[in-house]
Design a protein around this motif. Structure first.
Motif, PDB file in Angstrom:
ATOM      1  N   GLY A   1      99.563  78.467  89.262  1.00 29.93           N
ATOM      2  CA  GLY A   1      99.360  77.716  88.039  1.00 29.93           C
ATOM      3  C   GLY A   1     100.666  77.067  87.610  1.00 29.93           C
ATOM      4  N   TRP A   2     100.548  76.043  86.794  1.00 30.50           N
ATOM      5  CA  TRP A   2     101.750  75.358  86.320  1.00 30.50           C
ATOM      6  C   TRP A   2     101.495  74.766  84.946  1.00 30.50           C
ATOM      7  N   ALA A   3     102.601  74.449  84.272  1.00 31.93           N
ATOM      8  CA  ALA A   3     102.514  73.852  82.939  1.00 31.93           C
ATOM      9  C   ALA A   3     103.746  72.982  82.716  1.00 31.93           C
ATOM     10  N   ILE A   4     103.590  71.971  81.869  1.00 32.00           N
ATOM     11  CA  ILE A   4     104.690  71.088  81.507  1.00 32.00           C
ATOM     12  C   ILE A   4     104.595  70.796  80.018  1.00 32.00           C
ATOM     13  N   GLN A   5     105.736  70.650  79.372  1.00 27.44           N
ATOM     14  CA  GLN A   5     105.757  70.443  77.922  1.00 27.44           C
ATOM     15  C   GLN A   5     106.937  69.576  77.515  1.00 27.44           C
ATOM     16  N   GLY A   6     106.714  68.715  76.551  1.00 24.73           N
ATOM     17  CA  GLY A   6     107.773  67.899  75.984  1.00 24.73           C
ATOM     18  C   GLY A   6     107.723  67.953  74.471  1.00 24.73           C
ATOM     19  N   GLY A   7     108.890  68.046  73.841  1.00 25.92           N
ATOM     20  CA  GLY A   7     108.930  68.123  72.383  1.00 25.92           C
ATOM     21  C   GLY A   7     110.162  67.468  71.823  1.00 25.92           C
ATOM     22  N   VAL A   8     110.074  67.063  70.551  1.00 26.11           N
ATOM     23  CA  VAL A   8     111.204  66.453  69.863  1.00 26.11           C
ATOM     24  C   VAL A   8     111.217  66.931  68.418  1.00 26.11           C
ATOM     25  N   LYS A   9     112.409  67.228  67.924  1.00 21.14           N
ATOM     26  CA  LYS A   9     112.621  67.568  66.522  1.00 21.14           C
ATOM     27  C   LYS A   9     113.540  66.499  65.938  1.00 21.14           C
ATOM     28  N   ILE A  10     113.081  65.834  64.877  1.00 25.49           N
ATOM     29  CA  ILE A  10     113.819  64.728  64.270  1.00 25.49           C
ATOM     30  C   ILE A  10     114.252  65.137  62.869  1.00 25.49           C
ATOM     31  N   ASN A  11     115.549  65.147  62.623  1.00 24.79           N
ATOM     32  CA  ASN A  11     116.057  65.418  61.279  1.00 24.79           C
ATOM     33  C   ASN A  11     115.820  64.214  60.383  1.00 24.79           C
TER      34      ASN A  11
END
Length: 467
Positions: free
Chosen positions: A285-295
């Motif tokens: 199995g596999w997974a991928i994730q992208g995220g951003v936190k903007i001040n």
């Protein structure tokens, strides 16, 4: 007369000298040096030097009191719950020629009553589900949440998964997102300007927060019919996680991926009889994730926005899903990473995706609000283990869709104290009908009463002191 005076003065001087010499020969008592506790400012507020060492120590923790009310579906169920939680943090750091040597551990004790004892499905990340039956007791649990050593680029022990990004950073609710503390060994390389990359080997079976899923039946015929049961075997190696991250003045961003092994085998069922193993398969199995936190300092100091998206194939735990799903009268239902079809002898992985968004805004330095939500869809690799409501038909894959949204208002009259209220709404939609809870403890599996979706409301009051 002068001679007598000289003799007297000389005698006095001699006596004084002898007395002084004798006094010098006597043992003396000197006060031991006092070792004062010194403030250590190198690592932030609250650190002090351990006397006699060059190690800086900070002892902190948290006490939380929480009260919840929510939807219930029968007279025997609780509509409220209470929780008390104590947490202890110990952080020790020493400057070395190789960088900072850090050890950290966090230990928690939690006592639950009412609705908190009957949250179903199990493991659904703190999302409030009505209980099945009124409880007349309480439950106390302990948890070693974190315990790790960091030495230069090495992190070893129980720590936050390096796959996680948002990880339920807002303090009052939990969304469908990867958020696990588990046993791992990781190496982090830093490149300057806030960029870093990490490679980590992680044991998902040791995790708290989100738990990885086992493998379950794909085409199971209920009511004594023939079918197959899938067994989740041991792994040859732990999960492999890699991430690339940047932290700068504008905020943070991360891209992460995971690879996991899924060895499974199956038993063919014929009524009450169990046949020998029908198959054995080595899946991944596999997974991928992208995220951003903007001040967002242009709105107010401390404001920021989280945005995150993830996809998983045969590894639904990396989306924040546990071993069950459903809400209210639609749950709990089985959730698995891999299914087996005895008719074709083939296996099939479950897939899914999720998106998460969260906004924190300070109305004043003491008053803030948080609005956040998640949406996810799952395509199961197996059919519903319970037969469909049309007699003789086999249930289809239920392929759940889930929507969670929550908002809160938190007042911090003094530093370290939060008093707040929250409203949480959860809805699940299924591809096919399932049984509904009756006004009691039974479950009716009947086509006339079956439903394809349900929702739940919950409200919380929390008083929390961090120190």
């Amino acid at each position: 007369m002068k001679l007598v005076k000289s003799l007297l003065l000389g005698s006095a001087a001699g006596i004084a000298a002898v007395a002084g010499a004798q006094a010098a020969d006597l043992p003396s008592r000197k006060a031991a040096p006092v070792e004062y506790v010194r403030v250590c400012s190198a690592y932030g507020a609250g650190f002090f030097y351990i006397p006699g060492t060059d190690t800086c120590l900070r002892v902190g923790g948290r006490v939380r009191a929480e009260y919840t009310v929510g939807t219930r579906y029968g007279d025997l169920q609780d509509a409220y719950g209470m929780r008390a939680r104590g947490r202890l943090n110990v952080d020790a750091r020493t400057a070395t020629a190789y960088g900072t040597l850090r050890t950290f551990f966090r230990y928690e004790l939690t006592n639950n009553s009412g609705m908190y004892l009957n949250t179903t499905p199990a493991g659904n990340q703190g999302i409030t589900f009505p209980g099945n039956i009124h409880s007349t007791s309480t439950s106390t649990s302990s948890l070693l949440d974190l315990a790790f050593v960091q030495f230069g680029p090495i992190t070893a022990g129980r720590a936050q998964s390096f796959f996680d990004f948002y990880a339920n950073d807002f303090g009052f609710s939990t969304l469908r997102t990867a958020d696990s503390r588990l046993n791992l060994l990781a190496y982090t390389a830093t490149f300057g300007s806030g960029f870093s990359a990490t490679i980590s080997v992680e044991d998902r079976t040791s995790g708290t927060g989100n738990r990885e899923n086992g493998a379950f039946t794909r085409n199971f015929l209920g009511f004594g019919g023939a079918g197959a049961s899938v067994l989740y075997e041991g792994q040859d190696f732990p999960d492999i996680v890699a991430s690339l991250r940047v932290d700068q003045g504008w905020g943070s961003a991360q891209l992460s991926g995971a690879l996991t092994q899924r060895k499974v085998s199956g038993l063919t069922l014929a009524g009450a009889a169990i046949a020998p193993i029908a198959f054995s398969s080595d899946e991944y199995g596999w997974a991928i994730q992208g995220g951003v936190k903007i001040n967002l300092p242009m709105l107010a100091a401390g404001d920021h926005l989280f945005l995150q998206a993830a996809y998983a194939d045969g590894a639904l735990g990396y989306l924040g899903w546990s071993g069950n799903y459903g809400v209210g009268r639609t749950g709990p239902l089985i959730l698995g990473d891999i299914g087996y079809d005895p008719a074709t002898g083939s296996t099939k992985t479950s897939t899914g995706w999720s998106v998460v968004a969260g906004l924190r805004h300070f109305w004043t330095p003491q008053l803030r609000s948080e609005l956040y939500g998640s949406y996810s869809e799952i395509k199961l690799g197996y059919n519903n283990p319970v037969a469909n409501y049309a007699i003789g038909a086999v249930g289809r894959s239920l392929d759940p869709k889930e929507f969670i949204v929550a908002g809160n208002l938190i007042w911090s009259p003094v530093s370290g104290l939060d008093i707040g209220v929250e409203v949480l709404y959860t809805r699940v939609e299924l591809r096919d009908r399932v049984g509904t809870a009756v006004n009691g403890v039974g479950i009716v599996r009947n086509g006339a009463l079956g439903i394809k979706n349900d929702d739940a409301w919950a409200g919380r009051l929390r008083i929390q002191r961090d120190f």
